[in-house]
Design an enzyme around this catalytic site. Structure first.
Site, PDB file in Angstrom:
ATOM      1  N   LYS A  77       1.404  33.695  12.053  1.00 42.55           N
ATOM      2  CA  LYS A  77       2.372  34.388  12.899  1.00 42.55           C
ATOM      3  C   LYS A  77       3.163  35.369  12.072  1.00 42.55           C
ATOM      4  CE  LYS A  77       4.898  34.597  16.740  1.00 42.55           C
ATOM      5  NZ  LYS A  77       4.720  36.063  16.656  1.00 42.55           N
ATOM      6  N   LYS A 113       1.387  38.922   8.474  1.00 44.38           N
ATOM      7  CA  LYS A 113       2.158  40.160   8.627  1.00 44.38           C
ATOM      8  C   LYS A 113       1.194  41.318   8.765  1.00 44.38           C
ATOM      9  CE  LYS A 113       6.468  41.516   8.565  1.00 44.38           C
ATOM     10  NZ  LYS A 113       7.605  40.617   8.911  1.00 44.38           N
ATOM     11  N   SER A 355      10.265  33.745  18.884  1.00 48.02           N
ATOM     12  CA  SER A 355       8.858  34.101  19.127  1.00 48.02           C
ATOM     13  C   SER A 355       8.053  32.840  19.429  1.00 48.02           C
ATOM     14  CB  SER A 355       8.252  34.783  17.902  1.00 48.02           C
ATOM     15  OG  SER A 355       8.492  36.164  17.921  1.00 48.02           O
TER      16      SER A 355
HETATM   17  N1  GLU Z   1       9.105  40.398  12.208  1.00 49.70           N
HETATM   18  C1  GLU Z   1       9.954  39.247  12.345  1.00 49.70           C
HETATM   19  C2  GLU Z   1      10.154  38.591  11.001  1.00 49.70           C
HETATM   20  O1  GLU Z   1       9.964  39.188   9.960  1.00 49.70           O
HETATM   21  C3  GLU Z   1       9.506  38.303  13.433  1.00 49.70           C
HETATM   22  C4  GLU Z   1       8.116  37.771  13.336  1.00 49.70           C
HETATM   23  C5  GLU Z   1       7.665  37.006  14.563  1.00 49.70           C
HETATM   24  O2  GLU Z   1       8.439  36.920  15.506  1.00 49.70           O
HETATM   25  O3  GLU Z   1       6.549  36.525  14.552  1.00 49.70           O
HETATM   26  O4  GLU Z   1      10.592  37.471  10.913  1.00 49.70           O
END
Ligand code: GLU
Length: 421
Positions: A77, A113, A355
């Protein structure tokens, strides 16, 4: 032993400095060297080239990445960022940080990511749509609701998530809301997701202030960055009675020792979150970080607080809303000076937590109220904060190492049970 030498690490190299802390955390937890060998890099890394038909008929080809750090715990995720400085190593480090965040808040995920090397301000709305769809086509084989679930990050928002969802659903030929999070509510998004990172940071600030005996009412707060995390955070702090004395965006910063009018600034900002260009008397981002304040929140990009400016930072508490804003050396200097740091992997875990709630709601097809989401988020984050503080105090380590130890443990344990190490 195939270790990496601590002294050979470049201050600004986000991947190798993360690896050093992962190694230290695993050693302290008593894992063998092989565990570090497994967890020091993503298990999967994809580079893609995305051709996009521009509005003028020409074609531009963009580079994109997706890193999946480790899937022992469950699907991976993490967000997708659109930024001109995105690099392979940065995306890899960010995927490791997502594993740590998921571990700290105890989600059934590993970290991932993605990123595209692009300056989104140069693209039209339709070009942005074509790029977002092209990215999903390029990575579609390795993502999915039970494989790897993308989300927003720097310069990506719910509209971009909606395009990505639509593209994925077309490819798979069925509705798959759990493929991506951070969606608009009408497409299966969750209440609170939009403000979740800032809400989480607010909870961390409250807990840290409580621990240090600093009253939030009247506390002077400086926020670097006015994007999704920074702008909502400034608002929440303002509403909580704190005095937001400094804010900034990529163009510069604003300072008022009496407190800025955050509501007016939010009104004036453009769709990329920039507002300071409208003002004549601005300060630099560098000056902003060194302003007199009680609480400093870096909510922009990596490597902002370094060995060079750490001695001049006046805040008593630093809560890292951005990923990787403080270098290792700066962490050491600040910790020695008695500054209390809530590290990124803990402070910014509110986003991925909601999320997760969004994904659970999608899988159940049953949706929760705003109050329910807020109550669950509060519970998860307060527990995470106290777990990390307890680790730091019981093991006598700084807050960042403590957060890494709490964060990496779940993935390490899952990898061990699966017989990988
Ligand atoms: N981009 C966000 C982070 O760096 C959220 C990632 C997500 O919700 O999966 O934590």
């Amino acid at each position: 032993m195939k270790g990496i030498r601590l002294d050979s690490v470049q201050e600004f190299d986000v991947l190798s400095s993360t690896q050093v802390i992962i190694k230290e955390a695993l050693q302290k937890l008593g894992y063998p060297e092989a565990m570090y060998e497994l967890l020091k890099e993503p298990v999967r890394f994809l580079t893609v080239r995305i051709p996009v038909r521009m509005d003028d008929g020409s074609v531009r080809v963009f580079t994109g990445y997706r890193a999946q750090h480790n899937d022992a715990v469950g699907p991976t995720k993490g967000g997708v960022r659109f930024h001109p400085d995105v690099t392979e190593d940065e995306v890899k480090a960010l995927s490791i940080w997502m594993t740590l965040k998921a571990g700290i808040v105890d989600l059934p995920y590993g970290g991932a990511k993605g990123g595209i090397v692009v300056n989104p301000t140069e693209l039209s709305f339709r070009e942005l749509e074509r790029l977002s769809r092209g990215y999903v086509r390029a990575i579609s084989q390795i993502v999915g609701p039970t494989k790897d679930i993308p989300a927003p990050d720097i310069a990506t928002n719910s509209q971009i998530m909606a395009w990505m969802l639509d593209e994925y659903s077309r490819i798979r030929e069925h509705d798959s809301p759990g493929f991506i999070t951070g969606k608009p509510i009408v497409l299966g998004g969750s209440h609170v997701r939009e403000t979740a990172t800032a809400r989480g940071v607010t909870i961390m600030i409250r807990e840290a202030a409580k621990k240090l005996g600093i009253p939030l009412a009247g506390a002077r707060v400086v926020v670097q960055g006015f994007g999704n995390a920074g702008s909502y955070l400034a608002k929440f702090m303002h509403d909580a009675g704190a005095k937001v004395v400094g804010i900034s965006d990529v163009y510069g910063g604003l300072y008022d020792p009496e407190g800025l009018d955050i509501d007016a600034l939010l009104e004036k900002r453009d769709s990329f979150g920039t507002v300071t260009r409208l003002f004549k008397n601005t300060i630099t981002n560098r000056e902003l970080l060194q302003l007199p304040c009680d609480i400093l929140v870096p909510a922009a990009v990596e490597n902002q607080i370094t060995a060079e400016n750490a001695p001049n930072i006046q805040a008593k508490i630093i809560v890292e809303a951005a990923n990787g804003p403080t270098t290792r050396e700066a962490t050491r200097i600040l910790t020695e000076r008695g500054v209390f740091i809530v590290p990124d992997v803990l402070a910014s875990a509110g986003g991925v937590t909601v999320s997760y709630f969004e994904w659970v709601q999608n899988n159940q097809g049953y949706y929760w109220s705003e109050e329910e989401v807020l109550a669950k988020l509060e519970q998860v984050l307060v527990r995470a904060f106290s777990n990390v503080v307890a680790m730091a105090e019981s093991r006598g380590v700084d807050m960042r190492l403590a957060a890494y130890m709490v964060g990496v443990r779940k993935t390490a344990e899952a990898s061990r049970y699966r017989g990988w190490v």
